[in-house]
Design a protein around this motif. Structure first.
Motif: not given
Length: 549
Positions: A111-125
């Motif tokens: 999840l890039p930081s610019k999408v929702f104005e957050t820190a970047p997030v790695i999501l595992l599956t």
């Protein structure tokens, strides 16, 4: 892949991986259940706004937590629907973890930081073609009811998360465990830092609850069988941690492997230190009070009118926000609420110790309260119980059935970010009724107060640090916690109703000038201290950089 879309502030340059089982980042991203996720989402937003070198590590839940819908009789129904997201990026990077001695492939999305104005997030599956069906189900449902699946989820988050960061070439200085779910990360790190004192320099831990259910324990032998300890045997871990209990507490182990831990309010700090006092060689537990990202939660018009001292516009706009909430009430329940009537909201996770039923402890008194034509009120309940907590679901359904008797009492389903924001913006009173000492923090009232809702609460959690009774909030003084539970509930109920009937409701109608002063004081005080910019700054100063440099 570009990790940060913003320049890092030098004072926040320590590279932090924030591990959490849930993140409430946006309504569209169903990776959360409740308060822990709301807190993690606010943390990610403020990490972005302060330009911190923090990255989130979480899970991509194929079916989310669950969708809270209704049966034919309007009682609650648990619905699981597969989620699809087109705004996260497939990294194409895969790692392998061993679960029950079998290899399981873990994929990552970004999840890039610019999408929702957050820190970047790695999501595992694990829900990918490389795995068999059973392995794919590991990342299907947040907080799966099956114990083995829960353990597998924690292995994926902890061990899989560390391996994924390495595979992506992301250097990390400090690993932050938001609750004990990601504990297996330390067993992966032990390969890099075999000396326990050196390992501790790179690990911190936040404990969020004094509740037993929130401090997981499993059979140590089952954990070993599942692969919880990574490449280490149970005996090796027991010796390393000097922890030989047959039931292995994730919280106890986290306190033994962290350089520092934090509780989430000053009262919780005291409770936690007493609760975990028996743990040998545990780290220090300090207090960093939770907060919420007001850039996300607070209505901008409300803040403008507050800053410009435009009381008339503040009052008028609050009624506009109430109308928007009442459209949702009408849509779900067929009840038309009046924006001129005092509106009380109880909305949070439906669980017994939070006492969603406290308002209706005495139904005769409740009827008189809600049918008083001279001082009318409207009451809304909302919240999600755990999908397999049949007692919690039963409490929810009892209130649904009770509400059918009244045109000014409603129970809403779908308590997620969108509805939470609507409720906070539309409430006049945000009611919080936990048994004292069991709340830890209770952050929902912070964002409610920022939106002009007066917080009315037991003097527990963050409220005890915020409240000035009758000046910026209203307080229910807690009963002696040494009393029997039934007597505690009775006394708390009586004090709550006395304040409702003799102070709060008459003030709303008879002294609107004093009411708006309390509203404004609450908004100012909550914005000054309970914004998560303060919280994430404290994390860097008191946890991340502590003992590192």
């Amino acid at each position: 892949m570009e990790l940060f879309s913003y320049p890092i502030d030098e004072k926040y340059s320590t590279k932090v991986a924030y591990f959490s089982m849930e993140f409430a980042i946006d309504q569209a991203l169903k990776t959360y259940s409740g308060g822990l996720g709301f807190l993690a989402g606010s943390h990610m937003r403020s990490a972005n706004h302060l330009r911190q070198a923090t990255i989130g590590v979480g899970m991509l839940w194929s079916f989310g937590y669950y969708d809270q819908v209704r049966n034919e009789d309007n009682t609650m129904k648990v619905d699981f629907r597969r989620k699809f997201y087109y705004f996260i990026e497939d990294t194409s990077v895969k790692v392998e973890v061993k679960i029950n001695s079998k290899p399981v492939v873990v994929k990552s999305y970004f999840l890039p930081s610019k999408v929702f104005e957050t820190a970047p997030v790695i999501l595992l599956t694990t829900d990918c073609l490389e795995n068999d069906y059973l392995s794919r189900t590991i990342s299907h449902k947040l907080y799966d009811v099956n114990e083995n699946t829960r353990i597998a989820q924690e292995i994926v988050l902890g061990i899989g998360g560390v391996k994924m960061l390495d595979a992506l070439g992301i250097k990390i200085d400090v690993y932050h465990m938001n609750e004990g779910h990601s504990l297996p990360l330390v067993f992966e790190l032990m390969k890099k830092y075999p000396d326990l004192d050196e390992l501790k320099k790179h690990v911190v831990f936040t404990t969020h609850t004094p509740e037993k259910a929130g401090n997981e324990e499993h059979s140590a032998e089952l954990l070993e069988q599942m692969g919880f300890f990574g490449d280490f045997s149970l005996q090796e871990i027991q010796q390393k941690l000097n922890y030989h209990e047959s039931n292995f507490s994730l919280t106890v182990a986290a306190l033994k492997v962290s350089k520092r831990a934090n509780a989430v309010s000053k009262i919780h700090h005291k409770v936690s230190n007493e609760m975990w006092d028996f743990v040998k060689d545990r780290c220090e537990i300090i207090s960093i009070t939770n907060a919420q990202n007001m850039h996300y939660w607070a209505d901008k018009h409300m803040l403008t009118y507050l800053q410009e001292h435009e009381d008339y516009q503040l009052v008028a706009y609050k009624k506009h926000l109430k109308k928007l909430l009442f459209e949702e009430v009408a849509d779900q329940t067929g009840k038309l609420f009046d924006p001129n009537v005092l509106t009380i909201v109880w909305a949070r996770r439906f669980v017994e110790y939070k006492r969603p039923w406290l308002l209706i402890l005495d139904m005769d008194r409740f009827r008189r309260f809600v049918m008083n034509k001279d001082y009318p009120v409207q009451i809304i309940w909302a919240g999600k119980p755990y999908p397999y907590d049949y007692r919690g679901i039963g409490m929810f359904n009892e209130i649904v059935l009770m509400s059918k008797e009244f045109k000014n009492v409603a129970v809403l389903t779908g308590y997620e970010l969108r509805l939470s924001k609507m409720l906070k913006q539309g409430a006049d009173i945000w009611l919080n009724t936990p048994r004292w000492g069991r709340e830890a923090s209770g952050t929902s009232g912070m964002s409610a107060a920022a939106n002009g809702a007066i917080h009315f609460s037991i003097d527990d959690g963050w409220h005890a640090e915020f409240e000035k009774d009758g000046i910026n909030s209203f307080t229910i003084p807690h009963a002696d916690p040494g009393l029997p539970v039934e007597e505690i509930d009775r006394r708390d109920y009586l004090r709550m109703m006395e304040k409702f009937e003799n102070v709060i409701v008459p003030m709303y109608y008879d002294d609107p000038n004093r009411w708006i002063e309390i509203v404004k004081n609450g908004m100012i005080d909550v914005m000054n201290y309970f914004d998560s910019a303060r919280m994430v700054d404290e994390y860097y100063k008191k946890l991340y950089d502590f003992g590192l440099k």
